[in-house]
Enzyme design. Structure first.
Site, PDB file in Angstrom:
ATOM      1  NE  ARG A  92      -2.779  -0.228   3.314  1.00 46.29           N
ATOM      2  CZ  ARG A  92      -3.728  -1.169   3.341  1.00 46.29           C
ATOM      3  NH1 ARG A  92      -4.809  -1.037   2.610  1.00 46.29           N
ATOM      4  NH2 ARG A  92      -3.589  -2.243   4.093  1.00 46.29           N
ATOM      5  CE1 TYR A  93       0.192   4.156   4.186  1.00 41.97           C
ATOM      6  CE2 TYR A  93       0.407   1.867   4.887  1.00 41.97           C
ATOM      7  CZ  TYR A  93      -0.244   3.090   4.949  1.00 41.97           C
ATOM      8  OH  TYR A  93      -1.338   3.232   5.773  1.00 41.97           O
ATOM      9  NE  ARG A  96       4.553   1.813   6.155  1.00 38.34           N
ATOM     10  CZ  ARG A  96       4.473   3.056   5.696  1.00 38.34           C
ATOM     11  NH1 ARG A  96       5.402   3.511   4.860  1.00 38.34           N
ATOM     12  NH2 ARG A  96       3.483   3.849   6.027  1.00 38.34           N
ATOM     13  CB  CYS A 105      -5.503 -14.884  16.022  1.00 36.47           C
ATOM     14  SG  CYS A 105      -5.491 -13.770  14.611  1.00 36.47           S
ATOM     15  CB  CYS A 109      -9.957  -9.100  18.658  1.00 35.93           C
ATOM     16  SG  CYS A 109      -8.231  -9.414  19.086  1.00 35.93           S
ATOM     17  CB  CYS A 112     -10.754  -9.124  14.171  1.00 35.43           C
ATOM     18  SG  CYS A 112      -9.467  -9.384  12.947  1.00 35.43           S
ATOM     19  NE  ARG A 114      -5.485  -7.657   7.321  1.00 34.72           N
ATOM     20  CZ  ARG A 114      -4.299  -7.273   7.780  1.00 34.72           C
ATOM     21  NH1 ARG A 114      -3.724  -7.931   8.773  1.00 34.72           N
ATOM     22  NH2 ARG A 114      -3.685  -6.240   7.242  1.00 34.72           N
ATOM     23  CG  ASP A 274      -9.807  -0.427  10.711  1.00 33.06           C
ATOM     24  OD1 ASP A 274      -9.606   0.747  10.374  1.00 33.06           O
ATOM     25  OD2 ASP A 274      -8.904  -1.195  11.087  1.00 33.06           O
ATOM     26  CG  ASP A 311      -5.871   1.751   8.077  1.00 34.24           C
ATOM     27  OD1 ASP A 311      -5.364   1.922   6.951  1.00 34.24           O
ATOM     28  OD2 ASP A 311      -5.294   1.208   9.032  1.00 34.24           O
ATOM     29  CE  LYS A 318      -2.208   1.938  10.547  1.00 33.56           C
ATOM     30  NZ  LYS A 318      -1.974   1.057   9.386  1.00 33.56           N
TER      31      LYS A 318
HETATM   32  S1  SF4 Z   1      -7.215  -8.034  15.718  1.00 34.52           S
HETATM   33 FE1  SF4 Z   1      -7.727  -9.770  14.371  1.00 34.52          FE
HETATM   34  S2  SF4 Z   1      -5.781 -10.374  13.455  1.00 34.52           S
HETATM   35 FE2  SF4 Z   1      -5.300  -9.144  15.281  1.00 34.52          FE
HETATM   36  S3  SF4 Z   1      -5.084 -10.633  16.982  1.00 34.52           S
HETATM   37 FE3  SF4 Z   1      -7.209  -9.892  17.004  1.00 34.52          FE
HETATM   38  S4  SF4 Z   1      -8.300 -11.421  15.779  1.00 34.52           S
HETATM   39 FE4  SF4 Z   1      -6.148 -11.685  15.272  1.00 34.52          FE
END
Ligand code: SF4
Length: 347
Positions: A92-93, A96, A105, A109, A112, A114, A274, A311, A318
């Site tokens: 994207r940048y 990097r 994971c 979360c 999340c 993603r 997000d 973002d 960002k």
């Molecule tokens: S935010 Fe998403 S990618 Fe990051 S640790 Fe939590 S569940 Fe995993």
């Protein structure tokens, strides 16, 4: 990746562990059918069962609001796909790339960004995709930094990480490796001397960015895990997601930033949440986020100041969205606000 042992995945496990009432099992099943669920024993141990709004439980125990899609929410909220020249790699940048090396994971979360992709695939990026990603990095001498992300790269074994680092180390123009992880909090026992050695083995400069949202996450085990990196010469950065009901309070946020600094983790980003599907119940207003960062500036050490960022949906990257302290221009002169809110002319 032996994360399934003792980690709670099934709604029935959450009920047995006292993290959800039995009458919620049907709704938990509906959520778990769509989004991955995992709560490690370490995280479960941080939950205060007497607190119905426990900030740790809120982050990991599914909630029915996750199935309500809010306005403007997107499957790919930060536009990774728009900048993926090969699978698993986001450019994207200019200087990097993100290398999404795993799609699992240690714990999931509930907010999340993603969430539509993590916990659903095969685990590690396949051999062919990895070869294509390395070929892309080799062919682009402007890539100075490779950010290992996912999922959580530190669910990989030390052996696999070492092999990955060795391949990156062989690319001369890559000078910096950065790892984004929640493992020191969710599964601190995985941060072994062997894992730390694996990250350092290539001889490149390595940074680790640790995702922490509440001061209680930094218990003794998490602090020991973080110290293993720093003691080995790997600098730590802190990233925090601003979450309603978890850390949208100046006292909690300040305590978190101090705890990070005490652990030798420099607060780096405070992320405005997000617009991933089913996350509206977590989102604060930007005005609230700015008021909180202003409060941090007024009361806490300069070391405790993360950059408040958003973002931009669609993959535009960002931008800093913190409060402005300077107004005016060169012709009419500037006014600058001090940390107490007093305004001063600056000629
Ligand atoms: S935010 Fe998403 S990618 Fe990051 S640790 Fe939590 S569940 Fe995993």
């Amino acid at each position: 990746m032996k994360l399934r042992e003792k980690t709670l995945h099934r709604p029935a496990d959450l009920v047995s562990a006292g993290l959800a009432p039995p009458q919620k099992i049907a709704e938990l099943e509906r959520i778990a059918a769509r989004y991955a669920v995992a709560i490690t024993p370490e995280l479960a141990g941080l939950v205060d069962p007497r607190d119905s709004d426990d900030p740790i439980a809120r982050q990991f125990v599914p909630d029915r609001a996750e199935l309500d899609f809010g306005e403007g929410e997107r499957i790919d909220p930060i536009g990774d796909d728009a900048h993926a020249p090969v699978p698993g790699l986001v450019h994207r940048y200019p200087d990097r790339v993100l290398l999404k090396i795993v799609d699992v994971c240690a714990a999931y979360c509930r907010f999340c960004f993603r969430r539509e992709s993590v916990g659903k695939g095969s685990g590690v990026l396949g051999r062919e995709a990895l070869a294509a990603a390395f070929a892309y990095i080799r062919a682009h001498p402007g890539i100075w930094e490779v950010i290992l992300t996912g999922g959580d790269p530190l669910v990989l074994s030390a052996r696999r990480l070492g092999a990955l680092v060795a391949q990156l180390a062989a690319i001369e123009h890559v000078k910096v490796l950065r790892v984004h992880t929640r493992v020191p909090i969710a599964a601190p026992q995985r941060v072994t001397p062997a894992l730390v050695r694996a990250l350092k083995s290539g001889g490149k400069t390595v940074y680790v960015a640790v995702h922490v949202n509440h001061p209680r996450e930094l218990n003794a085990a998490a602090r020991r895990a973080c110290a293993r990196f720093v003691d080995a010469g790997i600098p730590l950065l802190g990233q925090t997601v601003l979450l309603r009901g978890v850390n949208d309070d100046a006292g909690v946020l300040g305590e978190l930033m101090r705890a990070l600094v005490e652990c030798r983790i420099k607060p780096y980003y405070l992320h405005h949440l997000d617009r991933a599907p089913g996350t509206a119940h977590w989102r604060t207003s930007i005005a609230r986020g700015q008021a909180l960062t202003r409060a941090l500036r007024g009361r806490y050490s300069g070391l405790c100041q993360p950059t408040y960022v958003l973002d931009i949906p669609g993959g535009h990257g960002k931008s800093s969205i913190g409060p402005q302290y300077l107004s005016g221009d060169e012709q009419s002169g500037y006014a600058i606000e001090d940390f107490r809110g007093g305004r001063h002319a600056y000629p």
